[in-house]
Design an enzyme around this catalytic site. Structure first.
Site, PDB file in Angstrom:
ATOM      1  N   HIS A   1       5.829  -4.218  -0.236  1.00 45.11           N
ATOM      2  CA  HIS A   1       5.617  -5.275   0.686  1.00 45.11           C
ATOM      3  C   HIS A   1       6.800  -6.202   1.341  1.00 45.11           C
ATOM      4  CE1 HIS A   1       1.008  -4.402  -0.070  1.00 45.11           C
ATOM      5  NE2 HIS A   1       1.276  -3.891   0.953  1.00 45.11           N
ATOM      6  N   ALA A   2       7.070  -5.987   2.172  1.00 46.92           N
ATOM      7  CA  ALA A   2       8.439  -6.893   2.519  1.00 46.92           C
ATOM      8  C   ALA A   2       8.605  -8.182   2.168  1.00 46.92           C
ATOM      9  CB  ALA A   2       8.516  -6.419   4.136  1.00 46.92           C
ATOM     10  N   ARG A   3       7.360  -9.096   2.339  1.00 46.04           N
ATOM     11  CA  ARG A   3       7.549 -10.551   2.257  1.00 46.04           C
ATOM     12  C   ARG A   3       7.335 -11.053   0.988  1.00 46.04           C
ATOM     13  NH1 ARG A   3       1.847 -11.334   5.392  1.00 46.04           N
ATOM     14  NH2 ARG A   3       0.464 -10.536   4.012  1.00 46.04           N
ATOM     15  N   GLU A   4       6.979 -10.066   0.115  1.00 44.65           N
ATOM     16  CA  GLU A   4       6.727 -10.697  -1.448  1.00 44.65           C
ATOM     17  C   GLU A   4       8.287 -10.499  -2.188  1.00 44.65           C
ATOM     18  OE1 GLU A   4       3.809  -8.098  -2.973  1.00 44.65           O
ATOM     19  OE2 GLU A   4       2.505  -8.462  -1.171  1.00 44.65           O
TER      20      GLU A   4
ATOM     21  N   ARG B   1       5.111  -7.711   6.210  1.00 41.30           N
ATOM     22  CA  ARG B   1       4.675  -6.843   5.002  1.00 41.30           C
ATOM     23  C   ARG B   1       4.755  -5.547   5.324  1.00 41.30           C
ATOM     24  NH1 ARG B   1      -0.494  -7.082   1.751  1.00 41.30           N
ATOM     25  NH2 ARG B   1      -1.381  -4.770   2.139  1.00 41.30           N
TER      26      ARG B   1
ATOM     27  N   ARG C   1      -0.636   1.409   1.656  1.00 44.76           N
ATOM     28  CA  ARG C   1      -2.265   2.077   2.339  1.00 44.76           C
ATOM     29  C   ARG C   1      -1.842   3.545   2.897  1.00 44.76           C
ATOM     30  NH1 ARG C   1      -2.882  -1.836   0.420  1.00 44.76           N
ATOM     31  NH2 ARG C   1      -4.310  -3.673   0.966  1.00 44.76           N
TER      32      ARG C   1
ATOM     33  N   SER D   1       3.062  -9.817  -5.295  1.00 44.80           N
ATOM     34  CA  SER D   1       2.616 -11.008  -5.336  1.00 44.80           C
ATOM     35  C   SER D   1       1.620 -11.332  -4.382  1.00 44.80           C
ATOM     36  CB  SER D   1       3.716 -11.856  -5.428  1.00 44.80           C
ATOM     37  OG  SER D   1       4.374 -12.222  -3.766  1.00 44.80           O
ATOM     38  N   TYR D   2       0.739 -12.175  -4.546  1.00 44.54           N
ATOM     39  CA  TYR D   2       0.610 -13.057  -5.572  1.00 44.54           C
ATOM     40  C   TYR D   2      -0.923 -13.067  -5.940  1.00 44.54           C
ATOM     41  CZ  TYR D   2      -1.497 -16.070  -1.827  1.00 44.54           C
ATOM     42  OH  TYR D   2      -2.157 -16.706  -1.209  1.00 44.54           O
TER      43      TYR D   2
ATOM     44  N   GLU E   1       0.427  -8.586 -10.238  1.00 44.00           N
ATOM     45  CA  GLU E   1       0.358  -9.695  -9.084  1.00 44.00           C
ATOM     46  C   GLU E   1       1.097 -10.635  -9.900  1.00 44.00           C
ATOM     47  OE1 GLU E   1      -0.656  -9.176  -5.987  1.00 44.00           O
ATOM     48  OE2 GLU E   1      -2.272  -7.739  -6.086  1.00 44.00           O
TER      49      GLU E   1
HETATM   50 ZN    ZN Z   1       1.635  -6.501  -2.130  1.00 46.49          ZN
END
Ligand code: ZN
Length: 400
Positions: free
Chosen positions: A180-183, A238, A254, A310-311, A363
């Site tokens: 997930h890009a933003r994590e 994301r 997914r 995260s998170y 997480e």
């Molecule tokens: Zn994630």
């Protein structure tokens, strides 16, 4: 003379524009925390409706067991609050202004060509660091290119381990980061682990003799790079960067082929949890699958799969640590048990395909104060406490 002056001024203006945006990214966006879903009739379904049908960006999965955090842009706050009120939900404001947090993060984050864990680094820096680490410790580490991304970036996996001390086939661990890009904390952690194992390997002699560790530091390099750009809203991206005239991107977590399209996924391209057109429709998820299957065919003894996210501070624990480092508590229990399921995830595929015996979604920090915008000053503490958990699990696998 004149030309260079003009160039200089132009760069000066450019720097000023980038450094001090007139209107900052996600200005006025809030993160709401829904508190009482358990006492609302069909509370889970009503939250899922908001996520799947109304395309609200859920920062944590819909849940009636723990609180659910939902990101809402200014223009949708009225709509969101009406839905809450109409359905009897109570909520609090978790983050007052996401844009402000992004600006603070940007001011703190110093990126350079050299790797460090005081800052969130760009993909090129990570890529070079991983390659260099393997080159300078070729007795214990090697890097393999596992394929290209949608935007033609190269995905890499580093294998770290020593020759087996006995005749038995060593158990192998696979870890994916940054799906997930933003994590941003996730690639910071995977690279921290790589650094520990490769550049500080004498401390992990036993571990490296007992297990082989394969780490994919960034599973979604295109998305990760996009979040470092200046496009409005980019920091909260994301998905991957699958182009589409209507809405870009597929949620790679997914898109895996176990229970693909099940609960917690969306067929809507504009959704943050868009599953793609088919299981493994995306090059990134396909590269991971192909690599793991090929290694299994070559005799790699896959045992445990870690997906670093995260998170939520939820760690599906095999080993409970009685004294967590820094007192950070991880809740014991599986993510799908505490939260609602996310079909098509890499973790579920790893176990569901029968390739791995154990699968862990980890997480990490925090519990929502900053959400995905964890200040870079917390990277090292977060890495250290997570690393202790991973080491304990590796020890468990070695002794099993
Ligand atoms: Zn994630």
């Amino acid at each position: 003379m004149k030309t260079s002056t003009i160039v200089f001024s132009f760069l000066g203006i450019l720097a000023l524009t980038v450094g001090l945006p007139q209107t900052y990214e996600e200005q006025g966006s809030k993160v709401f925390r829904v508190l009482n879903a358990a006492s609302v009739e069909n509370g889970l379904e009503k939250l899922q409706h908001l996520q799947v049908n109304e395309n609200f960006d859920f920062w944590t999965k819909p849940s009636v067991k723990v609180a659910t955090d939902i990101f809402v842009q200014p223009e949708r706050i009225g709509e969101f609050e009406k839905y809450m009120k109409d359905n009897g939900f109570t909520y609090s404001v978790m983050i007052e202004d996401v844009g402000k947090l992004i600006l603070q993060e940007r001011a703190l984050n110093r990126q350079g060509p050299d790797m460090d864990w005081d800052n969130y680094q760009r993909y090129e820096t990570i890529f070079n660091f991983v390659g260099q680490s393997a080159l300078s410790h070729s007795d214990i580490a090697s890097v393999e290119e596992i394929g290209k991304t949608t935007e033609n970036r190269t995905m890499i996996v580093i294998k770290i381990g020593k020759p087996a001390s006995t005749n038995r086939t060593k158990p192998a661990i696979f870890m994916d980061g940054g799906i997930h890009a933003r994590e941003w904390i996730s690639p910071a952690l995977t690279t921290y682990f790589i650094n520990q194992l490769v550049n500080n390997y004498t401390s992990y002699d036993d571990m490296l003799s007992e297990v082989d560790i394969y780490i994919l530091p960034v599973a979604n390099p295109d998305g990760y790079e996009f979040t470092h750009g200046t496009t409005s809203g980019a920091r909260m991206w994301r998905k991957n960067r699958r182009p589409d005239p209507q809405c870009a991107g597929v949620d790679l977590n997914r898109n895996f082929g176990y229970e693909w399209g099940g609960p917690g996924t969306s067929p809507n391209k504009c959704s943050e949890i868009y599953k793609g057109t088919a299981a493994f429709s995306e090059p990134e998820s396909t590269n991971i699958k192909n690599f793991i299957e090929r290694k299994a065919a070559e005799g790699v003894n896959w045992r445990a799969y870690f997906a670093m996210h995260s998170y939520a501070q939820i760690l599906e624990m095999l080993v409970w640590l009685p004294n967590p480092v820094h007192g950070t508590r991880y809740e014991v229990g599986s993510v799908t048990e505490l939260l609602s399921p996310g079909a098509g995830g890499s973790d579920d595929w790893a176990k569901g395909s029968g390739i791995f015996k154990y699968s862990q979604t980890v997480e990490v920090r925090d519990t929502g104060e900053h959400g995905f915008i964890l200040p870079p000053t917390q990277i090292k503490d977060c890495a250290l406490e997570t690393w202790e958990a991973i080491r304990a699990i590796a020890k468990f696998l070695a002794e099993e």
